[in-house]
Write an enzyme that holds these catalytic residues in place. Structure first.
Site, short mmCIF file in Angstrom:
data_model
loop_
_atom_site.label_atom_id
_atom_site.label_comp_id
_atom_site.label_asym_id
_atom_site.label_seq_id
_atom_site.Cartn_x
_atom_site.Cartn_y
_atom_site.Cartn_z
N ASP A 135 5.91 2.35 -4.30
CA ASP A 135 6.78 0.84 -4.54
C ASP A 135 6.48 0.37 -6.07
OD1 ASP A 135 4.16 0.15 -4.38
OD2 ASP A 135 4.45 -1.50 -2.77
N TYR A 159 0.96 5.41 -14.58
CA TYR A 159 1.17 5.95 -13.20
C TYR A 159 2.36 5.70 -12.79
CZ TYR A 159 1.22 6.38 -8.14
OH TYR A 159 1.40 6.38 -6.80
N SER A 162 4.95 7.39 -14.70
CA SER A 162 5.31 8.82 -14.42
C SER A 162 5.83 9.30 -13.14
CB SER A 162 3.83 9.59 -14.45
OG SER A 162 2.83 9.09 -13.38
N HIS A 293 -1.98 -5.40 -15.10
CA HIS A 293 -1.94 -5.48 -13.61
C HIS A 293 -0.84 -6.10 -12.88
CE1 HIS A 293 -5.40 -6.68 -10.09
NE2 HIS A 293 -4.07 -6.00 -9.81
P1 NAD Z 1 -4.63 11.53 -3.63
O1 NAD Z 1 -4.75 11.05 -5.07
O2 NAD Z 1 -5.28 10.84 -2.45
O3 NAD Z 1 -3.97 12.73 -3.30
C1 NAD Z 1 -3.39 13.49 -4.25
C2 NAD Z 1 -3.41 15.08 -3.89
O4 NAD Z 1 -2.78 15.78 -4.76
C3 NAD Z 1 -4.76 15.74 -3.89
O5 NAD Z 1 -5.29 16.22 -2.87
C4 NAD Z 1 -4.93 16.31 -5.23
O6 NAD Z 1 -5.86 17.40 -5.15
C5 NAD Z 1 -3.50 16.83 -5.40
N1 NAD Z 1 -2.92 17.21 -6.80
C6 NAD Z 1 -3.19 16.32 -7.53
N2 NAD Z 1 -2.89 17.21 -9.03
C7 NAD Z 1 -2.41 18.53 -8.61
C8 NAD Z 1 -1.64 19.49 -9.12
N3 NAD Z 1 -1.43 19.56 -10.53
N4 NAD Z 1 -1.35 20.38 -8.29
C9 NAD Z 1 -1.66 20.59 -7.07
N5 NAD Z 1 -2.03 19.41 -6.34
C10 NAD Z 1 -2.45 18.38 -6.99
O7 NAD Z 1 -3.00 10.36 -3.28
P2 NAD Z 1 -2.40 9.93 -2.14
O8 NAD Z 1 -2.90 8.49 -2.03
O9 NAD Z 1 -2.46 10.55 -0.96
O10 NAD Z 1 -0.99 9.78 -2.44
C11 NAD Z 1 0.00 10.94 -2.09
C12 NAD Z 1 1.21 10.62 -2.62
O11 NAD Z 1 1.73 9.41 -2.11
C13 NAD Z 1 1.47 10.32 -4.25
O12 NAD Z 1 2.65 10.86 -4.77
C14 NAD Z 1 1.56 9.10 -4.48
O13 NAD Z 1 2.08 8.79 -5.58
C15 NAD Z 1 2.16 8.37 -3.29
N6 NAD Z 1 2.12 7.19 -2.79
C16 NAD Z 1 0.73 6.71 -2.60
C17 NAD Z 1 0.29 5.36 -1.99
C18 NAD Z 1 -1.05 4.93 -1.67
O14 NAD Z 1 -1.16 3.89 -1.22
N7 NAD Z 1 -1.87 5.85 -1.77
C19 NAD Z 1 1.39 4.67 -1.61
C20 NAD Z 1 2.60 5.13 -2.12
C21 NAD Z 1 2.99 6.30 -2.33
O1 DAU Z 2 1.83 0.40 -3.99
C1 DAU Z 2 1.38 1.69 -3.90
C2 DAU Z 2 0.22 2.14 -4.67
O2 DAU Z 2 -0.79 1.65 -4.06
C3 DAU Z 2 0.23 3.68 -4.93
O3 DAU Z 2 1.40 4.15 -5.45
C4 DAU Z 2 -0.90 4.06 -5.68
O4 DAU Z 2 -1.24 5.70 -5.74
C5 DAU Z 2 -2.06 3.44 -4.97
O5 DAU Z 2 -3.33 3.83 -5.48
C6 DAU Z 2 -1.88 1.92 -4.74
O6 DAU Z 2 -2.17 1.48 -6.23
P1 DAU Z 2 -2.82 0.03 -6.47
O7 DAU Z 2 -3.11 -0.28 -7.83
O8 DAU Z 2 -2.26 -1.08 -5.94
O9 DAU Z 2 -4.24 0.21 -5.45
P2 DAU Z 2 -5.93 0.04 -5.71
O10 DAU Z 2 -6.31 0.59 -4.42
O11 DAU Z 2 -6.31 0.80 -6.96
O12 DAU Z 2 -5.81 -1.50 -6.03
C7 DAU Z 2 -5.43 -2.69 -4.91
C8 DAU Z 2 -5.52 -3.80 -5.67
O13 DAU Z 2 -6.78 -4.03 -5.56
C9 DAU Z 2 -5.21 -3.87 -6.95
O14 DAU Z 2 -4.44 -5.38 -7.14
C10 DAU Z 2 -6.25 -4.08 -7.93
C11 DAU Z 2 -7.30 -4.41 -7.08
N1 DAU Z 2 -8.73 -3.74 -7.23
C12 DAU Z 2 -8.68 -2.46 -7.19
C13 DAU Z 2 -10.10 -1.90 -7.23
C14 DAU Z 2 -10.32 -0.43 -7.06
C15 DAU Z 2 -9.77 -4.54 -7.35
O15 DAU Z 2 -9.53 -6.07 -7.47
N2 DAU Z 2 -11.01 -3.94 -7.63
C16 DAU Z 2 -11.18 -2.79 -7.44
O16 DAU Z 2 -12.33 -2.33 -7.70
#
Ligand code: NAD
Ligand code: DAU
Length: 353
Positions: A135, A159, A162, A293
């Site tokens: 999102d 991020y 990209s 942020h």
């Molecule tokens: P993560 O960072 O936990 O996992 C990413 C995985 O990709 C890892 O296993 C890493 O080894 C692999 N990776 C990184 N670079 C690579 C490369 N060059 N080649 C092959 N593998 C590679 O991420 P996540 O939180 O599981 O997110 C997964 C996907 O979902 C991402 O595309 C992210 O943008 C998307 N997403 C995440 C969230 C969230 O809240 N975590 C929410 C919405 C969308």
């Molecule tokens: O919205 C989806 C995204 O959610 C995904 O695409 C990303 O991969 C995932 O990392 C996440 O991004 P955020 O930046 O929202 O997640 P994060 O857990 O890093 O931070 C959540 C919120 O908490 C954000 O407002 C920043 C704040 N934060 C985060 C950390 C790590 C803190 O206040 N303190 C912290 O130490």
């Protein structure tokens, strides 16, 4: 064994990817699930030990930025579908190292699209390239409003820029070459196996270790939280039933101000650890805000609700309880992933000793 389908999952050793792989391997014994992952700091095969012995699961270590390796993978296997999760995913790391995000998230996605296109060679029957996005591509909301599938992109961190760029490429391949693509944009996930650089596991780990809980800025930023297993269910559904060329928003309809969420987590942790209420929250420490942020994310998920019949399966209270229990029961996992490189990341990010 003869499999009905061969599915490539990229990033399957990461947080969300491991839940997706587990679900597909268990639910579709007639599919071969090939997990291709570079195993960066965020990738961990330990996340999949309960399925890695299964006949319909294979792992290959692969860097998607390496065009030759990606081509070789596609020469060795004929895929019916790709579910593309591999990415650099942490906003804070993208601020200190944007180039790596462009390489993996943009160039890596391009390499996969090109190999897929070459392999399918215009024969797209029953083929799907499903790109998992976020999102964050929609930007930052004020006090009101929601992100819709039609909301104009406005990414504001390296991020999200990209990821937006990779979304554009995936859509361009649909329009230009007729590639059978699908995209979903999900809100913040929480659950088991999340690397403790992200908010909830970092806070749980710090409470365990009696360390300060670093809240960025005033803690007023808002995120919309979804249980990771509900995301995996949605991904399975979209992969099988989503319409080609379409985008689906996925979200929990569950907005929390960071500071309120941290207080809720602190209370749950106090209860689980049999300590006086207020013990964990006394560790809350306000620190310098994240650059650029985003203030608020909130997803309108009515398209996937109405068209595919998906909705979150657990309440937030239940999901959070399950999640906290998982981290408390898996302290060895936490201590293994927070040893070594995590320590130097943490010191640099939080300027701590
Ligand atoms: P993560 O960072 O936990 O996992 C990413 C995985 O990709 C890892 O296993 C890493 O080894 C692999 N990776 C990184 N670079 C690579 C490369 N060059 N080649 C092959 N593998 C590679 O991420 P996540 O939180 O599981 O997110 C997964 C996907 O979902 C991402 O595309 C992210 O943008 C998307 N997403 C995440 C969230 C969230 O809240 N975590 C929410 C919405 C969308
Ligand atoms: O919205 C989806 C995204 O959610 C995904 O695409 C990303 O991969 C995932 O990392 C996440 O991004 P955020 O930046 O929202 O997640 P994060 O857990 O890093 O931070 C959540 C919120 O908490 C954000 O407002 C920043 C704040 N934060 C985060 C950390 C790590 C803190 O206040 N303190 C912290 O130490």
């Amino acid at each position: 064994m003869n499999f009905q389908k061969k599915i490539l999952v990229t990033g399957g050793a990461g947080f969300i990817g491991s839940h997706v792989v587990r679900r597909l391997v268990n639910k579709y014994p007639n599919y071969l699930i090939l997990n291709a992952d570079k195993l960066t700091y965020a990738g961990n095969l330990e996340n999949l030990i309960d399925v890695d012995y299964k006949e319909n699961y294979e792992f290959i270590q692969l860097d998607i930025t390496n065009e030759r390796s990606v081509n070789e993978l596609f020469e060795a296997h004929q895929f019916d579908g790709v579910i593309h999760l591999a990415a650099e995913s942490h906003v804070d790391r993208s601020i200190s190292n944007p180039g790596e995000f462009v390489m993996t998230n943009v160039v890596g996605t391009l390499n996969l699209l090109n190999s897929c296109r070459a392999q399918w060679n215009g024969n797209f029957n029953n083929k799907v390239f499903y790109h998992i996005s976020t999102d964050e591509v929609y930007g930052s909301l004020g006090d009101t409003g929601l992100f819709y599938e039609t909301t104009a992109y406005d990414p504001r961190s390296p991020y999200s820029a990209s990821k937006a760029s990779s979304d554009h490429l995936v859509r361009a391949y649909f329009h230009t070459y007729g590639m059978p693509i699908k995209i979903s944009n999900c809100s913040n996930n929480y659950g088991a196996n999340q690397f403790p650089e992200k908010l909830l596991p970092l806070m749980i780990n710090n409470i365990n270790e009696n360390k300060p809980l670093p809240v960025y800025g005033k803690g007023e930023n808002i995120r919309d939280w979804l249980w990771v297993e509900d995301h995996a269910i949605a991904i399975d559904l979209i992969f099988h039933e989503g319409v080609l060329g379409e985008t689906y928003n996925i979200g929990g309809h569950n907005e929390w101000k960071n500071i309120d969420l941290i207080h809720l987590l602190c209370d749950i942790m106090d209860r689980k650890l049999n300590q006086a209420i207020g013990t964990a929250s006394s560790l809350i420490t306000y620190v310098t805000d994240r650059a650029g942020h985003d203030m608020r994310y909130a997803i309108d998920a009515s398209k996937i609700y109405n068209e595919l019949g998906w909705k979150p399966s657990v309440t937030f209270e239940k999901g959070l309880e399950i999640t906290v229990d998982w981290y408390l029961n898996n302290k060895e996992w936490l201590s293994r992933v927070t040893s070594g490189a995590y320590q130097s990341y943490y010191k640099k990010q939080y300027k701590s000793e």
